[in-house]
Design a protein around this motif. Structure first.
Motif, short mmCIF file in Angstrom:
data_model
loop_
_atom_site.label_atom_id
_atom_site.label_comp_id
_atom_site.label_asym_id
_atom_site.label_seq_id
_atom_site.Cartn_x
_atom_site.Cartn_y
_atom_site.Cartn_z
N GLU A 1 4.27 4.94 8.22
CA GLU A 1 3.09 4.49 8.95
C GLU A 1 1.99 4.16 7.94
O GLU A 1 1.87 4.78 6.89
CB GLU A 1 2.60 5.53 9.96
N GLY A 2 1.21 3.16 8.30
CA GLY A 2 0.03 2.77 7.53
C GLY A 2 -1.05 2.37 8.50
O GLY A 2 -0.91 2.54 9.73
N GLY B 1 0.81 -1.21 0.00
CA GLY B 1 0.00 0.00 0.00
C GLY B 1 0.84 1.26 0.00
O GLY B 1 2.06 1.22 -0.13
N ILE B 2 0.15 2.37 0.13
CA ILE B 2 0.81 3.65 0.27
C ILE B 2 0.68 4.09 1.73
O ILE B 2 -0.13 3.54 2.49
CB ILE B 2 0.23 4.71 -0.69
N GLY B 3 1.45 5.06 2.13
CA GLY B 3 1.39 5.51 3.52
C GLY B 3 2.25 6.74 3.75
O GLY B 3 2.86 7.28 2.81
N GLY B 4 2.29 7.16 4.98
CA GLY B 4 3.09 8.31 5.35
C GLY B 4 4.53 7.91 5.59
O GLY B 4 4.81 6.81 6.06
N GLY B 5 5.45 8.81 5.25
CA GLY B 5 6.87 8.57 5.47
C GLY B 5 7.45 9.55 6.47
O GLY B 5 7.07 10.73 6.50
N PHE B 6 8.35 9.09 7.31
CA PHE B 6 9.01 9.95 8.29
C PHE B 6 10.19 10.64 7.62
O PHE B 6 11.15 10.00 7.18
CB PHE B 6 9.49 9.14 9.50
N GLU C 1 5.60 -6.48 4.41
CA GLU C 1 4.86 -5.23 4.18
C GLU C 1 5.70 -4.30 3.32
O GLU C 1 6.88 -4.07 3.59
CB GLU C 1 4.50 -4.54 5.49
N VAL C 2 5.05 -3.75 2.28
CA VAL C 2 5.70 -2.83 1.35
C VAL C 2 4.84 -1.57 1.28
O VAL C 2 3.64 -1.64 1.02
CB VAL C 2 5.83 -3.44 -0.06
N ARG C 3 5.45 -0.40 1.49
CA ARG C 3 4.73 0.88 1.45
C ARG C 3 5.45 1.85 0.52
O ARG C 3 6.66 2.01 0.59
CB ARG C 3 4.66 1.50 2.84
N ALA C 4 4.66 2.51 -0.32
CA ALA C 4 5.15 3.63 -1.10
C ALA C 4 4.69 4.91 -0.42
O ALA C 4 3.53 5.01 -0.01
CB ALA C 4 4.63 3.57 -2.54
N VAL C 5 5.58 5.87 -0.27
CA VAL C 5 5.30 7.05 0.55
C VAL C 5 4.53 8.10 -0.27
O VAL C 5 5.01 8.59 -1.29
CB VAL C 5 6.61 7.66 1.09
N SER C 6 3.33 8.43 0.22
CA SER C 6 2.47 9.40 -0.46
C SER C 6 2.45 10.75 0.23
O SER C 6 2.04 11.75 -0.38
CB SER C 6 1.04 8.87 -0.54
N ASN C 7 2.86 10.79 1.49
CA ASN C 7 2.79 12.04 2.26
C ASN C 7 3.74 11.96 3.44
O ASN C 7 4.07 10.86 3.90
CB ASN C 7 1.36 12.28 2.78
#
Length: 229
Positions: free
Chosen positions: A167-168, A74-79, A187-193
């Motif tokens: 974070e997701g 999914g996508i999620g927030g990045g620090f 878990e794989v996340r692409a950073v959207s914000n």
């Protein structure tokens, strides 16, 4: 099997162009991609993600075709600055950031209360191979029930989880379901914000979905070799 919300599911599906068949389950629909993974739009939030994933895992086990791996994508927030917009993150730890109790001394995770768990760890070799293939960063991905919307909350999370990159809202729920079935999880996340003050104008959802699609194209050989190992 790969779990996501609908837009993210479609981004993953683009990496596997085979025909798709649908199977309806109680509370979930599994999309079976010829020559690729089964895809599940697991829903938003850890509870629905856990329930949907558990339904798919149970159905597969009853069909005598159990899954060998579950991927939460999914996508999620990045620090910032470690996980900038458009970057890809592979979790080496999937942690429930707000599962516990508030006390006068601060937040206590359920593990310190004497029960439960707050972290699931993907197989280290798989996380390393996935990150190397996709050019992703590796670190902790936090699961939250409330998306972070202030700098104070972002700082508090980073203080408690210094290795957090993103974070997701679904990873820990997916991981709980996978653990109950004895199936490894990634878990794989692409950073959207950025994680911090809520600013919809700064979100780059399209860019993140494109990064997720590209990343999964590079991940496909790693996942296929893992499933047949």
């Amino acid at each position: 099997m790969a779990t996501a919300v609908p837009a993210e599911r479609d981004a993953v599906a683009e990496a596997f162009p085979g025909p798709v068949r649908e199977r309806e389950l109680p509370g979930a629909v599994v999309h079976r991609v010829a020559g690729g993974p089964d895809l599940l739009a697991a829903g938003v939030g850890p509870a629905l993600a856990a329930a949907s994933t558990a339904a798919a895992l149970t159905a597969a086990a009853l069909d005598d075709r159990p899954y060998g791996l579950v991927v939460c994508a999914g996508i999620g927030g990045g620090f910032a600055p470690d996980a900038p917009l458009g970057s890809l993150v592979v979790a080496d730890a999937i942690t429930a950031a707000d599962l516990g109790a508030e006390t006068a001394e601060g937040f206590l995770p359920v593990t310190e209360l004497g029960f439960g768990t707050v972290t699931h760890r993907p197989p280290a070799s798989l996380a390393e191979a996935a990150a190397a293939a996709s050019g992703a960063r590796t670190g902790t991905v936090l699961t939250v029930s409330t998306v972070t919307g202030t700098a104070a909350r972002a700082d508090a999370l980073r203080a408690r989880h210094p290795r957090a990159l993103a974070e997701g809202m679904e990873g820990f729920g997916v991981a709980e379901a996978a653990a109950a079935h004895g199936v490894p999880v990634l878990e794989v996340r692409a950073v959207s914000n950025p994680v911090g003050p809520r600013d919809r104008a700064a979100w780059r959802i399209g860019d993140a979905l494109a990064a997720l699609t590209e990343g999964f194209g590079k991940l496909a050989p790693v996942l296929e070799s893992w499933n047949t190992a």
